[in-house]
Design a protein around this motif. Structure first.
Motif, PDB file in Angstrom:
ATOM      1  N   UNK A 179       0.810  -1.229   0.000  1.00  0.00           N
ATOM      2  CA  UNK A 179       0.000   0.000   0.000  1.00  0.00           C
ATOM      3  C   UNK A 179       0.834   1.266   0.000  1.00  0.00           C
ATOM      4  N   UNK A 236      -0.515   4.743  -3.391  1.00  0.00           N
ATOM      5  CA  UNK A 236      -1.900   4.507  -3.798  1.00  0.00           C
ATOM      6  C   UNK A 236      -2.483   5.740  -4.494  1.00  0.00           C
ATOM      7  N   UNK A 260      13.842  11.799   8.271  1.00  0.00           N
ATOM      8  CA  UNK A 260      12.637  12.175   7.517  1.00  0.00           C
ATOM      9  C   UNK A 260      12.862  13.512   6.814  1.00  0.00           C
ATOM     10  N   UNK A 302       5.430  14.123  -3.515  1.00  0.00           N
ATOM     11  CA  UNK A 302       4.546  13.702  -2.431  1.00  0.00           C
ATOM     12  C   UNK A 302       4.001  12.289  -2.651  1.00  0.00           C
ATOM     13  N   UNK A 305       9.320   8.110  -0.792  1.00  0.00           N
ATOM     14  CA  UNK A 305       9.823   8.223   0.580  1.00  0.00           C
ATOM     15  C   UNK A 305       9.799   6.846   1.252  1.00  0.00           C
ATOM     16  N   UNK A 339      -5.072  10.576   1.602  1.00  0.00           N
ATOM     17  CA  UNK A 339      -4.390   9.760   2.600  1.00  0.00           C
ATOM     18  C   UNK A 339      -4.774   8.307   2.517  1.00  0.00           C
ATOM     19  N   UNK A 395      -3.013   5.628   1.518  1.00  0.00           N
ATOM     20  CA  UNK A 395      -2.049   4.568   1.876  1.00  0.00           C
ATOM     21  C   UNK A 395      -2.203   4.096   3.313  1.00  0.00           C
ATOM     22  N   UNK A 440      -5.517   2.130   3.856  1.00  0.00           N
ATOM     23  CA  UNK A 440      -5.564   0.733   3.417  1.00  0.00           C
ATOM     24  C   UNK A 440      -4.672  -0.151   4.279  1.00  0.00           C
ATOM     25  N   UNK A 441      -3.508   0.383   4.661  1.00  0.00           N
ATOM     26  CA  UNK A 441      -2.532  -0.482   5.310  1.00  0.00           C
ATOM     27  C   UNK A 441      -2.812  -0.695   6.782  1.00  0.00           C
ATOM     28  N   UNK A 462       7.252  10.938  16.075  1.00  0.00           N
ATOM     29  CA  UNK A 462       7.911   9.642  15.992  1.00  0.00           C
ATOM     30  C   UNK A 462       8.760   9.386  17.229  1.00  0.00           C
ATOM     31  N   UNK A 506       6.470   1.642   8.983  1.00  0.00           N
ATOM     32  CA  UNK A 506       6.954   2.570   7.971  1.00  0.00           C
ATOM     33  C   UNK A 506       5.940   3.675   7.693  1.00  0.00           C
ATOM     34  N   UNK A 507       4.662   3.451   8.069  1.00  0.00           N
ATOM     35  CA  UNK A 507       3.638   4.450   7.746  1.00  0.00           C
ATOM     36  C   UNK A 507       3.717   5.679   8.632  1.00  0.00           C
ATOM     37  N   UNK A 526       6.667   7.541   9.426  1.00  0.00           N
ATOM     38  CA  UNK A 526       7.369   8.604   8.686  1.00  0.00           C
ATOM     39  C   UNK A 526       6.626   9.060   7.447  1.00  0.00           C
ATOM     40  N   UNK A 527       5.794   8.182   6.898  1.00  0.00           N
ATOM     41  CA  UNK A 527       5.087   8.544   5.664  1.00  0.00           C
ATOM     42  C   UNK A 527       3.944   9.536   5.893  1.00  0.00           C
ATOM     43  N   UNK A 557       4.454  12.423   6.528  1.00  0.00           N
ATOM     44  CA  UNK A 557       4.968  13.627   5.854  1.00  0.00           C
ATOM     45  C   UNK A 557       4.314  13.805   4.491  1.00  0.00           C
ATOM     46  N   UNK A 558       4.192  12.716   3.738  1.00  0.00           N
ATOM     47  CA  UNK A 558       3.642  12.825   2.393  1.00  0.00           C
ATOM     48  C   UNK A 558       2.153  12.482   2.351  1.00  0.00           C
TER      49      UNK A 558
END
Lengths: 205, 230
Positions: free
Chosen positions: A24, A27, A76, A114, A119, B25, B27, B30-31, B85, B101-102, B104-105, B107-108
């Protein structure tokens, strides 16, 4: 580098742990830029390129600069800036040297900063234990830059594979009569569900 | 300038719910909906970052030059994600592990940048904080609800409490990757169905009122009365 590990990295990144349908990541472009096959392919190629370059740059910066200085917690901030800079530079380089490629790929480039797949891959390759499990290394200390870049490349190709399959499905689905509440995102999600099921089979083999 | 908190709250939680209406948002949605607790943890982390980044961006909105606003926003968001974090790693290591891992993610995560760009860079500090809070609540609610449904059907438990024997009745599909896409798709479709039903009811209500008004007009025969009725 061991040939068998290279092979298992390829299969793992492309099929078993495909970035989109089993981890995932990425997406948003997977749903947003998959309305027709041509633009899906363009997006896939652009993402693959940026992911490979990102691994090539962030892995050594993390291992040889941040870790010796004890600044791991800055990862990060550092990574997101490197990615933004890479994307900006690719955009400028393409504009100058290859306007045709820029016209084909240019519109997707700003979106990639993004994209969580980029990342995500940068964060994933520095986690040696998880990577060793993913690509089938016997020992986490064997992880090196070559595997990191290889993983970045094949994870990008896995993304391309998934988004191209998705765009093909969506082109077909768009011609079907669908209930108005299911149109758009919901039916795309259900199509993605079937792709995920197909990819799930690779994990069973 | 008076801030309409009721509208901000309704917008964030229902009318433009970031997960179910705007589909942002995706990702983490779903995860991390394999279990209700994961959804709640992720939602709380995103809400915290959203409130802080919205407030800081709103404070600095007149200082940041327009050309470099996106990198500046990303830097602010990345700073707060780093803080979250480190804090989670220290205080709640279990949740830190499960977010993986989600974290730090974040940020995006498009929700945060979208709110910074479309709301915080145009509104005052308090309104921006409220917007962050309610957008975060909308995100958390959707994630927790989806997590609860998937956990219940996939492993017969809710918030980690086993409700019945999983070997008797459970659908493993809902715990898998394919189940995540399926559940999300069904949730968006149901949300759109409910909101259109609600809108229709509202329309029917106002239609009824209109009919009544017309009846009044018809019974009032003189022109003067007609004018008052309008």
């Amino acid at each position: 580098m061991d040939f068998l590990v290279i092979l298992s990295t390829m299969i793992s990144a492309l099929f078993i742990n495909n970035f989109v349908v089993s981890q995932f990541l990425g997406i948003c472009p997977f749903l947003g830029v998959s309305k027709d096959t041509k633009s899906a392919f363009g997006m896939g190629v652009a993402v693959t390129f940026v992911m490979t370059l990102t691994c090539l740059i962030t892995y050594p910066i993390y291992t040889y600069i941040l870790v010796p200085l004890g600044l791991e917690f800055l990862e990060i901030i550092v990574f997101i800036f490197i990615i933004a800079a890479i994307v900006q530079m690719i955009e400028m380089a393409l504009k100058k040297f290859s306007p045709t490629l820029y016209n084909a790929m240019g519109i997707y480039l700003p979106l990639i900063t993004t994209n969580c797949a980029v990342l995500g891959v940068a964060e994933l390759v520095i986690d040696h234990e998880q990577m060793a499990g993913l690509i089938g290394l016997a020992n986490a200390s064997q992880m090196n830059m070559g595997y990191a870049v290889l993983y970045g490349l094949f994870a990008g190709l896995g993304f391309t594979l998934a988004i191209v399959i998705m765009s093909g499905l969506r082109e077909k689905v768009a011609r079907l009569p669908i209930n108005k509440h299911l149109k758009g995102f919901p039916i795309a999600m259900i199509a993605a569900c079937f792709i995920a099921m197909a990819f799930f089979v690779f994990a069973l083999i | 300038m008076k801030t309409n908190f009721k509208k901000i709250a309704l917008d964030g939680v229902i009318t433009s719910n970031p997960t179910l209406k705007l589909v942002l948002g995706t990702c983490p949605t779903l995860a991390l909906t394999t279990a209700a607790m994961n959804g709640l943890g992720m939602g709380a982390a995103v809400t915290f970052v959203l409130i802080c980044s919205n407030m800081l961006i709103s404070l600095l909105r007149k200082v940041i030059p327009n050309q470099v606003r996106i990198p500046a926003f990303v830097l602010i968001i990345a700073t707060f994600v780093t803080i979250t974090r480190l804090a989670l790693d220290y205080f709640l290591p279990d949740i830190y592990e499960s977010l993986g891992i989600y974290l730090p993610l974040i940020v995006v995560n498009c929700i945060i940048l979208a709110r910074a760009e479309s709301f915080a860079s145009k509104n005052g500090v308090i309104a921006s904080a409220a917007d962050g809070l309610f957008m975060g609540i909308g995100f958390t609610l959707a994630l927790t609800l989806m997590g609860a449904v998937r956990e219940l059907l996939g492993s017969a438990s809710i918030f980690g409490i086993q409700l019945w024997d999983a070997s008797k009745f459970s659908i493993g599909f809902f715990g898998s990757a394919a189940g995540a896409f399926f559940t999300y798709g069904v949730f968006i479709a149901l949300f759109s169905l409910c909101s259109s039903l609600f809108k229709n009811r509202k329309k029917a209500k106002s239609y009824k009122l209109l009919k009544n008004a017309e009846l009044c007009l018809e019974t009032a025969s003189t022109d003067d009365n007609k004018k008052d009725g309008e």
